[in-house]
Design a protein around this motif. Structure first.
Motif, mmCIF file in Angstrom:
data_model
loop_
_atom_site.group_PDB
_atom_site.id
_atom_site.type_symbol
_atom_site.label_atom_id
_atom_site.label_comp_id
_atom_site.label_asym_id
_atom_site.label_seq_id
_atom_site.Cartn_x
_atom_site.Cartn_y
_atom_site.Cartn_z
ATOM 1 N N ALA A 19 36.951 20.615 10.820
ATOM 2 C CA ALA A 19 36.669 20.592 12.258
ATOM 3 C C ALA A 19 35.754 21.750 12.644
ATOM 4 C CB ALA A 19 37.976 20.658 13.047
ATOM 5 N N THR A 20 36.035 22.895 12.023
ATOM 6 C CA THR A 20 35.191 24.059 12.316
ATOM 7 C C THR A 20 33.755 23.825 11.847
ATOM 8 O OG1 THR A 20 37.104 25.542 12.122
ATOM 9 C CG2 THR A 20 34.910 26.533 11.940
ATOM 10 N N SER A 21 33.612 23.228 10.649
ATOM 11 C CA SER A 21 32.276 22.962 10.107
ATOM 12 C C SER A 21 31.515 21.973 10.990
ATOM 13 C CB SER A 21 32.392 22.426 8.677
ATOM 14 O OG SER A 21 32.966 23.396 7.821
ATOM 15 N N LYS A 22 32.238 20.970 11.490
ATOM 16 C CA LYS A 22 31.584 19.981 12.361
ATOM 17 C C LYS A 22 31.115 20.623 13.664
ATOM 18 C CE LYS A 22 32.209 15.415 14.389
ATOM 19 N NZ LYS A 22 33.125 14.257 14.551
ATOM 20 N N ALA A 23 31.984 21.460 14.257
ATOM 21 C CA ALA A 23 31.609 22.157 15.485
ATOM 22 C C ALA A 23 30.426 23.087 15.237
ATOM 23 C CB ALA A 23 32.800 22.932 16.047
ATOM 24 N N LEU A 24 30.461 23.713 14.045
ATOM 25 C CA LEU A 24 29.368 24.620 13.694
ATOM 26 C C LEU A 24 28.058 23.847 13.543
ATOM 27 C CD1 LEU A 24 28.535 27.499 12.966
ATOM 28 C CD2 LEU A 24 29.153 27.008 10.580
ATOM 29 N N GLU A 25 28.141 22.645 12.969
ATOM 30 C CA GLU A 25 26.943 21.795 12.796
ATOM 31 C C GLU A 25 26.367 21.412 14.171
ATOM 32 O OE1 GLU A 25 25.755 17.429 10.908
ATOM 33 O OE2 GLU A 25 27.727 18.312 10.519
ATOM 34 N N THR A 26 27.267 21.045 15.116
ATOM 35 C CA THR A 26 26.825 20.682 16.466
ATOM 36 C C THR A 26 26.134 21.862 17.144
ATOM 37 O OG1 THR A 26 28.607 19.074 16.704
ATOM 38 C CG2 THR A 26 27.583 19.894 18.725
ATOM 39 N N THR A 27 26.738 23.050 17.010
ATOM 40 C CA THR A 27 26.154 24.242 17.630
ATOM 41 C C THR A 27 24.805 24.586 17.018
ATOM 42 O OG1 THR A 27 28.350 25.124 18.126
ATOM 43 C CG2 THR A 27 26.528 26.695 18.078
ATOM 44 N N GLN A 28 24.734 24.497 15.690
ATOM 45 C CA GLN A 28 23.455 24.773 15.038
ATOM 46 C C GLN A 28 22.374 23.779 15.473
ATOM 47 O OE1 GLN A 28 24.821 24.722 10.961
ATOM 48 N NE2 GLN A 28 24.815 26.969 10.831
ATOM 49 N N GLY A 29 22.765 22.489 15.654
ATOM 50 C CA GLY A 29 21.813 21.482 16.126
ATOM 51 C C GLY A 29 21.315 21.801 17.524
ATOM 52 N N ILE A 31 21.136 24.757 18.883
ATOM 53 C CA ILE A 31 20.271 25.934 18.812
ATOM 54 C C ILE A 31 18.884 25.559 18.297
ATOM 55 C CG2 ILE A 31 19.944 28.138 17.638
ATOM 56 C CD1 ILE A 31 22.988 28.509 17.779
ATOM 57 N N SER A 32 18.849 24.713 17.270
ATOM 58 C CA SER A 32 17.562 24.359 16.660
ATOM 59 C C SER A 32 16.715 23.477 17.579
ATOM 60 C CB SER A 32 17.787 23.650 15.325
ATOM 61 O OG SER A 32 18.502 22.436 15.524
ATOM 62 N N THR A 33 17.336 22.569 18.387
ATOM 63 C CA THR A 33 16.568 21.671 19.274
ATOM 64 C C THR A 33 16.458 22.199 20.693
ATOM 65 O OG1 THR A 33 18.550 20.401 19.905
ATOM 66 C CG2 THR A 33 17.312 19.663 17.949
ATOM 67 N N GLY A 34 17.371 23.114 21.057
ATOM 68 C CA GLY A 34 17.392 23.604 22.438
ATOM 69 C C GLY A 34 18.040 22.621 23.391
ATOM 70 N N LEU A 35 18.633 21.528 22.872
ATOM 71 C CA LEU A 35 19.226 20.485 23.708
ATOM 72 C C LEU A 35 20.701 20.350 23.410
ATOM 73 C CD1 LEU A 35 16.496 17.707 23.254
ATOM 74 C CD2 LEU A 35 16.760 19.256 25.202
ATOM 75 N N LYS A 36 21.455 20.202 24.487
ATOM 76 C CA LYS A 36 22.868 19.892 24.277
ATOM 77 C C LYS A 36 23.092 18.379 24.266
ATOM 78 C CE LYS A 36 24.211 20.322 29.176
ATOM 79 N NZ LYS A 36 25.047 21.071 30.134
ATOM 80 N N ILE A 37 22.106 17.626 24.850
ATOM 81 C CA ILE A 37 22.166 16.159 24.815
ATOM 82 C C ILE A 37 20.819 15.681 24.280
ATOM 83 C CG2 ILE A 37 22.400 14.023 26.132
ATOM 84 C CD1 ILE A 37 24.024 15.609 28.166
#
Length: 628
Positions: A19-29, A31-37
């Motif tokens: 679960a932590t890794s998945k949340a970390l992947e979402t956060t990294q995404g 940061i890299s795109t600048g989009l939350k949606i």
């Protein structure tokens, strides 16, 4: 309980780490795109809203471009009006100088004429991206005086879109209109007025007066003119025979005939194998004429090789070859127009072709048909208004299809009868056309209109010319207007009656024009000029120019207001685009400060999860020691 089958501590640690890794992947995404949606799966509702708003913002960018184009078009017309006003000021100044006794008005008119040309140049040059609002032709197909500039794009709650526009009526800003009865600021007729504001009873409404020399025109009217029938067409008596080809299988084979065009000497045309090959050039090096269309091509080639010009070859509706003279009416005398093709013969060395095959290509002028277009005579241009008083009249004779010259008279009585008026005045070429039709039908046995049995059609062109077209289309079809005379009013020679109007583009202060308008001691064109009347006329012209200046100023003000609105709308669209972009950002952009903090926390949590999983896995190793 400790079990070697189930390590619940390790399982829990693994699930937590996943679960932590998945949340970390979402956060990294984020940061890299600048989009939350970034995709619909992130938040379908917000993704849909943001996508629509982005699309609308692109449309607004196009609206901004359209506003820029519109602003440039408006500014082009505005600058043209400003320059036109400067030139009008110059004309006004020149006219003021012309009111002074002793000045050379002809030299001043030379300057005015150049300024009038400059006005036309300004109007015709005020073009941007193909749009010219100052020089138009309102009679052109598809013309509209309502111009629009795209100014907005909007979407309502139901999803329906609407395009907003800024409307411009160029009918109030145009300087010139080339349509008949033009009403541009500079070429539209303006009522001449005296200094007290009353309509000026001078100029423009000239009476029929002056020369009695045949063909002379004073203040417009009729000129001598003549026209003959159109081009003759001579058709072959037989079509090409299908299924009976002409084969040029020997170098000596030849198709021969003679051609005489528009009365010129006959020329012999020899069509040989090389002619056929040139005309029908293809990969098979054809030596055979296999269709009527092929025959036309070969005959054209043969005529060209023989140096025969001035004739067109084609197939008529029945498949016959036809020959048409291409000479114009003005270059070919009546009775000689046409084409004669005769003496056709096909010489076949091998003797393979039969007589019937040869007959399939016979050109027989005697059996052909000859047709002529209707004869059209075009006469002088109407330059009125014209005022007929007393016994003033125009006389001419008309000869239709050789029936003989018939005299026609136009006078006040016939004008009033034709137009239903009482002032004897002809104001336009359309009224002149109406008067001529009525006069011809009163004075002659000719019927006008091309209804059943009618002999003649009288037309009016936009340039002011009158046309006479005969119904006949035979070889003798011809129309002639001759013996034109203009007779002045000998009973009441005063020409300063009636009202008149003029446009800036037609102002002329030369002595000849002043005399023609009646600014003389007794009102007759041949008399001495009256200085007071000349000053009155020029003063009225100044008023016309001044009115044009006022109209140009108003038009420029109108365009200035529109230009200001376009500027405001452009600024608004810029602001609106920024606002929409900001709103979309609030919906879908990631908060990088928050995501950075979350990233550090998740990375720490991930490390702890890995450590916890390691500890959980070590418990099973301790059990093994119990069995040692």
């Amino acid at each position: 309980m400790t079990s070697i089958n189930t390590n619940s501590s390790a399982t829990t640690a693994l699930r937590t780490l996943q679960a932590t890794s998945k949340a970390l992947e979402t956060t990294q995404g984020r940061i890299s795109t600048g989009l939350k949606i970034g995709e619909a799966k992130d938040n379908a509702a917000y993704w849909s809203i943001s996508t629509t708003l982005k699309s609308d913002n692109k449309s607004l960018a196009t609206v901004k471009d359209a506003l820029g184009l519109g602003a440039a078009t408006v500014d082009t017309a505005y600058q043209g009006l400003n320059k036109a006003k400067e030139v009008l000021d110059e004309i006004k100044s020149k006219l003021t100088a012309a009111t002074q006794d002793g000045v050379d008005r002809s030299k001043i008119q030379t300057e005015i004429s150049e300024l009038q040309k400059q006005l036309q140049s300004i109007a015709s040059s005020s073009t941007f991206s193909g749009e010219n609002w100052l020089s138009v032709n309102s009679s052109a197909a598809g013309f509209t005086s309502a111009k629009t500039v795209v100014s907005s794009f909007s979407r309502d709650s139901a999803g329906s879109v609407a395009i907003g526009t800024i409307d411009v009526n160029i009918g109030t800003v145009k300087l010139y209109d080339s349509a008949l009865g033009s009403d541009g600021i500079l070429d539209g007729a303006v009522q001449l007025k005296a200094t007290d504001g009353t309509n000026l009873t001078f100029g423009g409404a000239a009476s029929v007066s002056g020369s009695t020399v045949p063909g002379a025109i004073t203040s417009g009217g009729i000129a001598n003119g003549a026209g003959v029938g159109g081009n003759a067409t001579d058709a072959a008596t037989s079509a090409y025979l299908p299924g009976s080809p002409l084969i040029f299988d020997d170098i000596a084979d030849v198709l021969t005939f003679t051609v005489a065009v528009d009365g010129a000497s006959s020329k012999t045309v020899n069509i040989r194998r090389g002619t056929v090959q040139n005309a029908l050039s293809d990969s098979s090096n054809t030596i055979q004429i296999s269709s009527a269309a092929d025959l036309v091509r070969v005959v054209k080639q043969g005529l060209s090789d023989a140096g025969v010009t001035g004739v067109a070859v084609s197939l008529d509706a029945s498949g016959f070859l036809s020959y048409t003279s291409t000479a114009s009416l003005s270059t070919t005398a009546m009775g000689t127009r046409g084409v004669v093709v005769a003496g056709a013969a096909f010489t076949n060395t091998a003797g393979a072709e039969t007589t019937s095959t040869v007959l399939g290509t016979v050109f027989d002028a005697a059996g052909g048909s000859t047709t002529y277009a209707s004869a059209v005579a075009k006469t002088g241009m109407f330059t009125g208004p014209m005022l007929f008083t007393g016994d003033a009249k125009i006389e001419f004779s008309i000869n239709v299809d050789g029936a003989g010259a018939v005299p026609v008279t136009i006078n006040k009585a016939k004008i009033d009868a034709a137009l239903g008026t009482t002032d004897g005045k002809i104001n336009s070429v359309a009224e002149m056309q109406q008067v001529i039709i009525s006069a011809i039908e009163v004075d002659t046995a000719l019927e006008v209109g091309f209804a059943s049995g009618d002999d003649l059609l009288v037309g009016a062109l936009s340039d002011g010319s009158i046309t006479f077209t005969s119904r006949g289309t035979g070889a003798t079809s011809a129309v002639a207007v001759t013996a034109t005379t203009v007779t002045q009013d000998t009973t009441s020679p005063v020409v300063v009656t009636g009202t008149s109007s003029i446009g800036v583009s037609t102002i002329d202060i030369t002595d000849a024009t002043m005399k023609a308008r009646g600014a003389t001691t007794d009102g007759l064109p041949g008399s001495a000029l009256d200085g007071a009347k000349v000053r009155t006329a020029i003063t009225a012209y100044i008023t016309v120019v001044n009115e044009a200046i006022n109209k140009v100023t108003t038009a420029a003000s109108t365009l200035g207001a529109i230009a200001k609105r376009i500027d405001l709308q452009t600024t608004f669209v810029d602001t609106l685009m920024d606002t929409i972009e900001k709103g979309v950002g609030n919906l879908i952009d990631a908060d990088l400060s928050e995501e950075s903090t979350r990233l550090q926390a998740l990375q720490t949590k991930q490390q702890l999860g890995v450590q916890a999983l390691s500890i959980a896995n070590q418990s099973t190793q301790q059990i093994l020691r119990l069995f040692q």
